[in-house]
Design a protein around this motif. Structure first.
Motif, mmCIF file in Angstrom:
data_model
loop_
_atom_site.group_PDB
_atom_site.id
_atom_site.type_symbol
_atom_site.label_atom_id
_atom_site.label_comp_id
_atom_site.label_asym_id
_atom_site.label_seq_id
_atom_site.Cartn_x
_atom_site.Cartn_y
_atom_site.Cartn_z
ATOM 1 N N PHE A 119 -62.374 59.973 27.681
ATOM 2 C CA PHE A 119 -62.469 59.861 29.135
ATOM 3 C C PHE A 119 -62.346 58.703 29.706
ATOM 4 N N CYS A 144 -56.456 68.186 39.356
ATOM 5 C CA CYS A 144 -57.711 67.204 39.862
ATOM 6 C C CYS A 144 -58.657 67.904 41.012
ATOM 7 N N THR A 154 -59.413 62.872 31.924
ATOM 8 C CA THR A 154 -60.608 63.573 31.941
ATOM 9 C C THR A 154 -61.621 62.816 32.453
ATOM 10 N N GLN A 155 -62.129 62.915 33.502
ATOM 11 C CA GLN A 155 -63.401 61.954 34.222
ATOM 12 C C GLN A 155 -64.755 62.488 33.485
ATOM 13 N N ARG A 156 -65.463 61.405 33.019
ATOM 14 C CA ARG A 156 -66.802 61.753 32.412
ATOM 15 C C ARG A 156 -67.713 61.103 33.596
ATOM 16 N N PRO A 162 -69.207 57.945 37.574
ATOM 17 C CA PRO A 162 -68.168 57.678 36.685
ATOM 18 C C PRO A 162 -68.933 56.923 35.385
ATOM 19 N N TYR A 178 -67.797 66.772 32.589
ATOM 20 C CA TYR A 178 -66.564 66.282 32.585
ATOM 21 C C TYR A 178 -65.783 66.970 33.538
ATOM 22 N N ARG A 181 -58.904 64.869 36.352
ATOM 23 C CA ARG A 181 -58.647 64.005 37.480
ATOM 24 C C ARG A 181 -57.569 63.609 37.475
ATOM 25 N N HIS A 185 -57.613 59.531 40.967
ATOM 26 C CA HIS A 185 -58.910 59.545 41.188
ATOM 27 C C HIS A 185 -59.513 59.566 39.892
ATOM 28 N N HIS A 186 -59.055 59.305 38.922
ATOM 29 C CA HIS A 186 -59.761 58.811 37.447
ATOM 30 C C HIS A 186 -60.618 57.430 37.456
ATOM 31 N N GLU A 187 -62.077 57.564 37.332
ATOM 32 C CA GLU A 187 -62.654 56.246 37.450
ATOM 33 C C GLU A 187 -63.294 56.004 36.134
ATOM 34 N N VAL A 188 -63.326 54.626 35.783
ATOM 35 C CA VAL A 188 -63.742 54.166 34.648
ATOM 36 C C VAL A 188 -64.619 52.916 35.140
#
Ligand SMILES: [Zn+2]
Length: 201
Positions: A119, A144, A154-156, A162, A178, A181, A185-188
């Motif tokens: 993720f 997405c 994979t966005q968790r 996020p 989950y 994205r 747009h994937h954010e950690v």
């Protein structure tokens, strides 16, 4: 003896990896190949997905302890299948690499499916090594949920926000989900410290 062949189906969650694995395994069964299907005994939620049906006979995945992938090679040595499918390969310990290599050396067509990244966008388990060793690699994409473009990540989300890269894999309390994205747009979230936890920063 025929030469073995290694196919890797990689991608994020919801990209259809298991469906593609099952599709290939089903076609082999229709061609009267002897097929064995394996998955790590960690993710029982998806157990029923890994079932293909041919001539009224179910093709069920054999669940192998995630830390004992050598059992896959041991079983293949006994049963001598033509084709071996392995689902959720990212959850197996590093021993999955020599196990897969042994299968290929036995002349078996091996089809591996798994998450290429976790993720946080980090290469996941033995998947990068298996992708390097493969004769053929397919990266599948989901869509997405934010913009509708192809999604490779994979966005968790934990309680709708996020997750941070160092959030525990097993959550106590919080609600996690989950979703697919794209890179944009994937954010950690950065690693959390006790003082900032729960703040909207
Ligand atoms: Zn997007």
């Amino acid at each position: 003896m025929e030469a073995g062949y290694l196919e890797v189906i990689a991608g994020g969650m919801f990209s259809g990896k298991t469906e593609e694995l099952i599709r290939r395994v089903k076609r082999a069964a229709i061609a009267r190949k002897r097929v064995l299907l394996f998955k790590p005994d960690i993710d029982r939620r998806y157990r029923r997905d890994a079932v293909a049906s041919h001539d009224g006979r179910d093709l069920r995945a054999v669940c192998v302890p995630a830390d004992r992938p050598e059992e896959i090679a041991a079983r293949a040595r006994r049963e001598r299948p033509d084709v071996v499918g392995i689902d959720e390969a990212q959850f197996f310990s590093g021993g999955i690499v020599p196990a897969v290599q042994e299968l290929v050396d036995l002349g078996i067509r091996v089809i591996v499916s798994g998450l290429d990244m976790d993720f946080a966008g980090r290469p996941f388990g033995a998947m990068p090594v298996l992708m390097a060793l493969a004769d053929e690699v397919v990266k599948l994409k989901a869509i997405c949920v934010v913009c509708g473009e192809p999604a490779t990540f994979t966005q968790r989300l934990i309680d709708g926000r996020p997750a941070a890269a160092d959030d525990p894999v097993i959550l106590i309390g919080g609600r996690e989900s989950y979703e697919p994205r794209c890179r944009r747009h994937h954010e950690v979230r950065p690693p959390s410290s006790p003082g900032t936890r729960g703040d909207d920063v």
